[in-house]
Design an enzyme around this catalytic site. Structure first.
Site, PDB file in Angstrom:
ATOM      1  N   GLY A 175       0.802  -1.212   0.000  1.00  0.00           N
ATOM      2  CA  GLY A 175       0.000   0.000   0.000  1.00  0.00           C
ATOM      3  C   GLY A 175       0.838   1.267   0.000  1.00  0.00           C
ATOM      4  O   GLY A 175       2.068   1.234   0.039  1.00  0.00           O
ATOM      5  N   HIS A 176       0.147   2.395   0.001  1.00  0.00           N
ATOM      6  CA  HIS A 176       0.797   3.703  -0.051  1.00  0.00           C
ATOM      7  C   HIS A 176       1.642   3.978   1.191  1.00  0.00           C
ATOM      8  O   HIS A 176       1.344   3.514   2.286  1.00  0.00           O
ATOM      9  CB  HIS A 176      -0.249   4.815  -0.222  1.00  0.00           C
ATOM     10  CG  HIS A 176      -1.186   4.899   0.946  1.00  0.00           C
ATOM     11  ND1 HIS A 176      -0.927   5.674   2.055  1.00  0.00           N
ATOM     12  CD2 HIS A 176      -2.367   4.284   1.191  1.00  0.00           C
ATOM     13  CE1 HIS A 176      -1.900   5.550   2.923  1.00  0.00           C
ATOM     14  NE2 HIS A 176      -2.801   4.705   2.428  1.00  0.00           N
ATOM     15  N   HIS A 177       2.737   4.705   0.995  1.00  0.00           N
ATOM     16  CA  HIS A 177       3.630   5.150   2.065  1.00  0.00           C
ATOM     17  C   HIS A 177       4.214   4.001   2.888  1.00  0.00           C
ATOM     18  O   HIS A 177       4.523   4.170   4.070  1.00  0.00           O
ATOM     19  CB  HIS A 177       2.934   6.162   2.979  1.00  0.00           C
ATOM     20  CG  HIS A 177       2.561   7.406   2.258  1.00  0.00           C
ATOM     21  ND1 HIS A 177       1.332   7.569   1.659  1.00  0.00           N
ATOM     22  CD2 HIS A 177       3.266   8.532   1.993  1.00  0.00           C
ATOM     23  CE1 HIS A 177       1.290   8.750   1.073  1.00  0.00           C
ATOM     24  NE2 HIS A 177       2.450   9.359   1.255  1.00  0.00           N
ATOM     25  N   ALA A 216       1.207   2.993   5.127  1.00  0.00           N
ATOM     26  CA  ALA A 216       2.174   3.498   6.106  1.00  0.00           C
ATOM     27  C   ALA A 216       2.777   2.413   6.993  1.00  0.00           C
ATOM     28  O   ALA A 216       3.168   2.667   8.127  1.00  0.00           O
ATOM     29  CB  ALA A 216       1.552   4.610   6.955  1.00  0.00           C
TER      30      ALA A 216
END
Length: 196
Positions: A115-117, A135
């Site tokens: 996923g993102h970050h 994250a």
């Protein structure tokens, strides 16, 4: 000879694909790691699942002058803003979202979702269909088992192992082995004899 990822091979002018292996013998195996001497123009990938073994082999080959390449299967999706470390391997149907950082010699197996970050360290193994949601941080040399889920903002410490199918809610300490839903420590750091 690797018959998939023809586009990747053709784009790099790669002809024969051979294997260096200390244990296996058979078609395509040309040498052991110790005896192998890279030739000019050779590119290397290390797809050993065990992070500590992968670290040893990549270090040994690097000392001999091996040049590592990065492999992204043609069905994998790497979104804009994702950084992929040298020598990393993305198998079929892997998805890496935006604003992520994947370390050197990381192995993301079939269907893994990042996923993102998310930050994935060096020599990490993320096995098939595992999910690292927003994250998340995964430390160097960690293993995330098949179909495991690491929930947003959770941390998996260096050298830790998340068992297959587990759900990590918050934090896995470095070197610990966790399993279950929710994931609980089954082998604390320092007591692990090997990886499950």
């Amino acid at each position: 000879m690797i018959s998939s990822a023809v586009g990747w091979r053709d784009a790099r002018g790669i002809g024969d694909v051979v294997f260096v292996d200390d244990l296996a013998r058979g078609p395509g195996v040309v040498s052991t790691v110790e005896a192998h001497v890279p030739r000019p123009g050779d590119l290397a990938l290390c797809t050993i699942a065990d992070p500590s073994a992968r670290r040893r082999v990549t270090a040994a080959l690097a000392e001999k002058g091996a040049v590592f390449t990065t492999f992204v299967h043609e069905t994998a999706i790497l979104l804009a803003g994702a950084e992929l470390g040298g020598g990393s391997v993305l198998f079929p149907h892997v998805v890496v979202s935006t604003s992520t950082r994947i370390g050197r010699h990381a192995l993301l197996n079939t269907g893994a979702l990042v996923g993102h970050h998310v930050v994935v360290g060096d020599h990490v193994s993320v096995h098939g269909y595992a999910q690292l949601l927003g994250a998340v941080t995964v430390g160097d040399g960690a293993v995330v088992g098949s179909s495991a889920t690491v929930l947003p903002r959770a941390r998996v410490g260096a050298g830790a192992t998340v068992g297959a199918g587990s759900v990590v809610l918050r934090r896995v300490a470095p070197g610990d082995t966790v399993f279950g839903n929710p994931a609980v420590v089954v082998t604390p750091a320092g007591r692990a004899a090997g990886r499950p």
